[in-house]
Design a protein around this motif. Structure first.
Motif, PDB file in Angstrom:
ATOM      1  N   VAL A  89       8.185  -7.561  10.811  1.00  0.00           N
ATOM      2  CA  VAL A  89       7.043  -7.768  11.704  1.00  0.00           C
ATOM      3  C   VAL A  89       6.736  -6.478  12.457  1.00  0.00           C
ATOM      4  O   VAL A  89       5.570  -6.085  12.611  1.00  0.00           O
ATOM      5  N   LEU A  90       7.787  -5.797  12.932  1.00  0.00           N
ATOM      6  CA  LEU A  90       7.583  -4.517  13.620  1.00  0.00           C
ATOM      7  C   LEU A  90       6.922  -3.501  12.692  1.00  0.00           C
ATOM      8  O   LEU A  90       6.064  -2.723  13.119  1.00  0.00           O
ATOM      9  N   HIS A  91       7.345  -3.488  11.445  1.00  0.00           N
ATOM     10  CA  HIS A  91       6.730  -2.585  10.453  1.00  0.00           C
ATOM     11  C   HIS A  91       5.233  -2.839  10.357  1.00  0.00           C
ATOM     12  O   HIS A  91       4.421  -1.914  10.468  1.00  0.00           O
ATOM     13  N   ARG A  92       4.852  -4.092  10.147  1.00  0.00           N
ATOM     14  CA  ARG A  92       3.433  -4.385   9.917  1.00  0.00           C
ATOM     15  C   ARG A  92       2.606  -4.156  11.179  1.00  0.00           C
ATOM     16  O   ARG A  92       1.485  -3.646  11.113  1.00  0.00           O
ATOM     17  N   ILE A  93       3.140  -4.505  12.339  1.00  0.00           N
ATOM     18  CA  ILE A  93       2.405  -4.294  13.589  1.00  0.00           C
ATOM     19  C   ILE A  93       2.206  -2.800  13.838  1.00  0.00           C
ATOM     20  O   ILE A  93       1.124  -2.357  14.249  1.00  0.00           O
TER      21      ILE A  93
ATOM     22  N   SER B 117       0.831  -1.198   0.000  1.00  0.00           N
ATOM     23  CA  SER B 117       0.000   0.000   0.000  1.00  0.00           C
ATOM     24  C   SER B 117       0.874   1.261   0.000  1.00  0.00           C
ATOM     25  O   SER B 117       1.785   1.395   0.809  1.00  0.00           O
ATOM     26  N   PRO B 118       0.591   2.205  -0.911  1.00  0.00           N
ATOM     27  CA  PRO B 118       1.384   3.435  -0.951  1.00  0.00           C
ATOM     28  C   PRO B 118       0.898   4.507   0.028  1.00  0.00           C
ATOM     29  O   PRO B 118       1.426   5.611   0.032  1.00  0.00           O
ATOM     30  N   GLN B 119      -0.094   4.183   0.847  1.00  0.00           N
ATOM     31  CA  GLN B 119      -0.577   5.156   1.830  1.00  0.00           C
ATOM     32  C   GLN B 119       0.519   5.457   2.852  1.00  0.00           C
ATOM     33  O   GLN B 119       1.334   4.598   3.185  1.00  0.00           O
ATOM     34  N   ILE B 120       0.521   6.667   3.385  1.00  0.00           N
ATOM     35  CA  ILE B 120       1.599   7.127   4.261  1.00  0.00           C
ATOM     36  C   ILE B 120       1.742   6.262   5.507  1.00  0.00           C
ATOM     37  O   ILE B 120       2.843   6.091   6.034  1.00  0.00           O
ATOM     38  N   GLN B 121       0.635   5.684   5.978  1.00  0.00           N
ATOM     39  CA  GLN B 121       0.701   4.845   7.178  1.00  0.00           C
ATOM     40  C   GLN B 121       1.550   3.600   6.954  1.00  0.00           C
ATOM     41  O   GLN B 121       2.097   3.043   7.911  1.00  0.00           O
ATOM     42  N   ASN B 122       1.666   3.170   5.710  1.00  0.00           N
ATOM     43  CA  ASN B 122       2.504   2.017   5.396  1.00  0.00           C
ATOM     44  C   ASN B 122       3.922   2.434   5.042  1.00  0.00           C
ATOM     45  O   ASN B 122       4.812   1.592   4.928  1.00  0.00           O
ATOM     46  N   ALA B 123       4.144   3.730   4.863  1.00  0.00           N
ATOM     47  CA  ALA B 123       5.480   4.217   4.506  1.00  0.00           C
ATOM     48  C   ALA B 123       6.273   4.680   5.729  1.00  0.00           C
ATOM     49  O   ALA B 123       7.508   4.593   5.741  1.00  0.00           O
ATOM     50  N   ILE B 124       5.596   5.172   6.748  1.00  0.00           N
ATOM     51  CA  ILE B 124       6.291   5.734   7.910  1.00  0.00           C
ATOM     52  C   ILE B 124       7.255   4.747   8.574  1.00  0.00           C
ATOM     53  O   ILE B 124       8.373   5.131   8.946  1.00  0.00           O
ATOM     54  N   PRO B 125       6.903   3.465   8.757  1.00  0.00           N
ATOM     55  CA  PRO B 125       7.840   2.564   9.451  1.00  0.00           C
ATOM     56  C   PRO B 125       9.113   2.240   8.668  1.00  0.00           C
ATOM     57  O   PRO B 125      10.082   1.728   9.258  1.00  0.00           O
ATOM     58  N   MET B 126       9.147   2.504   7.367  1.00  0.00           N
ATOM     59  CA  MET B 126      10.259   2.041   6.531  1.00  0.00           C
ATOM     60  C   MET B 126      11.627   2.529   6.998  1.00  0.00           C
ATOM     61  O   MET B 126      12.546   1.712   7.171  1.00  0.00           O
TER      62      MET B 126
END
Length: 460
Positions: free
Chosen positions: A397-401, A160-169
């Motif tokens: 795992v930390l990213h997805r959680i 997902s390109p939404q910001i919530q999925n980008a912040i943990p990177m």
């Protein structure tokens, strides 16, 4: 007194934001209030050297994604592509499955990179037609749009390109496709749970004899079918975002393929792991923007105006979130926060559990998934990563959680996206929030518990 000052500032932030005062004003004032209650830190130095430094750092890291995402969404809207996708799904699924049709339309748009706000404007007119035809209460429309745009496509679906999925990177050296199995599991639970709930509510309304309802002030948005692109043309930019992002993040900007040794030297002083995922997403969005313009040049009344309006529209979103991050970084420097931090880390020796709770709580307090997660990871991300390495836990795992946890308490009634969507639909909290809260708060929280248990069992 220090802890009390932090608690009071947090409560005021949540309450006053709900009352409509912009976080641009609230964040620095309440941060300085908390600093004053924590032993009288120098206020001006705190503002310029902590708050504004953190503000600028966040904007530097994420502004390109906010900017490009907003431009892409605006082009998809102005070209008619978003409406074309929504209409095609509505016709295929049919009015008898209106809830499914509306949720799917919103899901495809947001998973493809269209912002949640653009999605609401694009899907609502189609939802009105479907719900009227099926005689389903209008008050249930926000829940269906919310399910498709505020939940699994924002935090669960890999890529997902939404910001919530980008912040943990950059915190964990991951990419947008981190922990795909956990993401898919979460998405299945959130989507199926939401559809079951909303269909249950439709059956209740039918049984009670409640139809679409009488809405004398309702203005039906006009839908121009004459100049819409066909479905294939409308979908190509969305497919490109997902495909290019995947190829670059998995096969190009990876150690052993791309020589990123120069990044460790001045003036860059970073690593490929921290920037590779962001680079991939930026390039994917740029290509999708260009292709959208080329394929819809005759449909766009002014590509320049669309790009400009999208760019300007991104400013408030990035500045609001940067302000929340500045607030969080002031709070973390205060003596009283050391006790709160120890409490958060002391919730569990396992970073998965601690992260799930801390991100959710801060997202709820700020009323923002991106703001809450940014504060939590800015304060505790390094410790969580260190704990994960020590315990043999995959950083993915930390990213997805973290992403999933940001999409729980964030959607409480004071959330800006909730208020905006209700406004688009012409509904009130009293009329529609029960269903929005169920699909975007209760079900995601239950899903998070399931995913945390899966992660503890070693599923990634």
């Amino acid at each position: 007194m220090g802890i009390l000052g932090i608690v009071i500032s947090l409560v005021l932030l949540m309450y006053l934001a709900y009352r409509g005062i912009t976080v641009l004003i609230l964040a620095p004032i309440l941060a300085l209030f908390a600093a004053l209650m924590n032993g009288g830190m120098p206020l001006m130095a705190t503002y310029t050297e902590i708050f504004m430094t953190s503000f600028a750092g966040y904007a530097k890291s994420y502004f390109p994604i906010f900017l490009l995402g907003a431009i892409f969404g605006k082009l998809m809207d102005d070209s008619g592509s978003a409406k074309a996708i929504s209409q095609a799904i509505a016709k295929k699924v049919g009015a008898d499955k209106a809830v499914l049709a509306v949720s799917l339309a919103a899901s495809i748009l947001t998973y493809g990179g269209v912002s949640m706000f653009v999605c609401g404007f694009a899907v609502f007119p189609i939802a009105m037609q479907l719900y009227k035809e099926a005689d389903i209460p209008k008050r249930l429309i926000p829940g269906a749009i919310c399910l498709g745009s505020f939940t699994f496509t924002m935090t669960g679906l890999p890529g997902s390109p939404q910001i919530q999925n980008a912040i943990p990177m950059p915190f964990f050296g991951t990419d947008a496709y981190a922990a795909p199995v956990l993401g898919v599991i979460a998405s299945i639970f959130m989507f199926s749970g939401g559809i079951l709930w909303l269909n249950h509510r439709v059956k209740q309304a039918k049984k009670a004899g409640e139809g679409y309802g009488n809405h004398p002030d309702e203005k039906s948005p006009a839908i121009d079918d004459n100049n819409l692109p066909n479905l294939i043309v409308a979908l190509i930019p969305i497919i490109l975002v997902l495909a290019i992002n995947f190829i670059l993040s998995k096969f190009v900007y990876v150690e052993g393929v791309y020589d990123g040794a120069y990044l460790a030297e001045k003036p860059f002083l970073t690593t490929l792991g921290k920037v590779g995922g962001t680079w991939s997403l930026i390039i994917a969005l740029v290509v999708a923007i260009l292709i959208t313009i080329v394929m819809n040049v005759k449909r766009l009344s002014s590509a320049r105006r669309s790009v400009n309006e999208g760019a300007i529209g991104s400013l408030l979103a990035i500045i609001n979130t940067s302000s929340e991050v500045g607030y969080g970084n002031v709070i973390q420097t205060l003596a009283g926060f050391a006790i709160i931090k120890d409490a958060l880390l002391g919730i569990s020796s396992n970073p998965i559990i601690s992260e799930a709770i801390s991100v959710n709580v801060l997202a709820g307090i700020t009323g923002s998934a991106s703001g809450g997660m940014s504060i939590a990871l800015g304060i505790l991300g390094e410790q969580y990563l260190q704990m994960a390495v020590e315990q043999g836990i995959n950083p993915e795992v930390l990213h997805r959680i973290a992403a999933l946890a940001s999409g729980g308490f964030d959607s409480l009634p004071h959330n800006g996206a909730v208020i905006t969507l209700l406004g688009i639909c012409g509904m009130t909290h009293k009329e529609s929030y029960k269903d929005m809260g169920m699909v975007s708060v209760v079900i995601p929280l239950c899903t998070l518990i399931i995913v945390v248990l899966c992660a503890l069992m070693g599923i990634a």
